[in-house]
Design an enzyme around this catalytic site. Sequence first.
Site, PDB file in Angstrom:
ATOM      1  N   HIS A   1     -10.046  -5.474  -2.114  1.00 43.69           N
ATOM      2  CA  HIS A   1      -9.383  -5.260  -0.827  1.00 43.69           C
ATOM      3  C   HIS A   1     -10.416  -4.910   0.236  1.00 43.69           C
ATOM      4  CE1 HIS A   1      -7.011  -3.180   2.275  1.00 43.69           C
ATOM      5  NE2 HIS A   1      -6.066  -4.029   1.919  1.00 43.69           N
TER       6      HIS A   1
ATOM      7  N   HIS B   1       0.798  -1.222   0.000  1.00 42.69           N
ATOM      8  CA  HIS B   1       0.000   0.000   0.000  1.00 42.69           C
ATOM      9  C   HIS B   1       0.834   1.276   0.000  1.00 42.69           C
ATOM     10  CE1 HIS B   1      -3.363  -2.631   0.532  1.00 42.69           C
ATOM     11  NE2 HIS B   1      -2.787  -3.173   1.590  1.00 42.69           N
TER      12      HIS B   1
ATOM     13  N   ASP C   1       1.390  -7.152   2.468  1.00 44.67           N
ATOM     14  CA  ASP C   1       0.496  -6.178   3.095  1.00 44.67           C
ATOM     15  C   ASP C   1       1.301  -5.072   3.784  1.00 44.67           C
ATOM     16  OD1 ASP C   1      -1.853  -4.907   3.742  1.00 44.67           O
ATOM     17  OD2 ASP C   1      -2.677  -6.540   4.931  1.00 44.67           O
TER      18      ASP C   1
END
Length: 330
Positions: free
Chosen positions: A169, A10, A293
């Site tokens: 997501h 991210h 992640d």
Amino acid sequence: MRGLIALEEHLSTPRNDELWDAAGEAARNGRAYTAEVEARLLDAERRITAMDGAGIETAIVSLTSPGVQSVLDPRQAAELARDTNDTARRDFVDAHPGRLEFFAAVPLQDPRAAADELERAVRDLGAKGTLVNGYTNVGDENTARYLDEPANAPFWAKVAELDVPVYLHPREPLPGQRRLYEGYASLVGSAWGFGHETATHAVRLMLSGLFDTHPGLRIILGHLGEGLPFLLPRLEHRLYKQREGIGLGSARRRVSEYFEENFLVTTSGHFHTRSLDNAIAAIGADRVLFSVDYPYETMDEAVTWFTACPLSRSDHAKIGAGNARRLFDL
């Protein structure tokens, strides 16, 4: 293990942070990000350093949850999506060619605008697909549109035309649907609510008939499938028992068939060997992909676990990088 590829990784942008800051104290508390995570979301250089240390060759980055999906003003959502995609290309991909790629952000408040922005991001900027952070708010924070709803038909038609994956997501359940979590606020997000929300969203897609209309669609789920490799057999069994009932959707096939043919899963944030084995048993090693992640999880922990997993050399190679190379033409 070296040469890994990760794809639930991210980022944030100054524009995204400005929108959150303007949203008020409640929204900022809802994010619950630490200062360290905030810094890493914005910092491409620290990301590359961590990748080098862990043995990750390439990462596909995407706007952190809830991102564009939470913006109530459609015009503002479109602006954030465009800014995010331009920033991801300029400050991440172009700054680190061969190391970073990106998933497009799309403003599904207006599905036709989302289709247009996805096309621009894929054709002009080189996006590898899109990541959608769950349901999209329309009107207010308690009103949502899920991806299976008919209004999204123009978006799905464009996804099928471009032949790119959609990463579904998680995000937190709608504020008005959190009675179950009262007194246990820590369950609302990634510890539990994320998985429950996203697994149900994925089942909606399976039951909606979407994959009958567009049989080539590919949906990626993180966290080793949000529990679905374990739960789908029970779901399918009960749906058959209730086959004369209501609310069954319009799907022509069994949910397990859609899961096996239209879904892939990643290891993001779920570093547990028995769960990995279960996912492989459910959909095969060709449909499982390594992920971290980051920055919510650490690359070192993810790589150390994956390297030690008792897999065959072939499955290690497929899951670690081979499947991603094929899926994204890397």
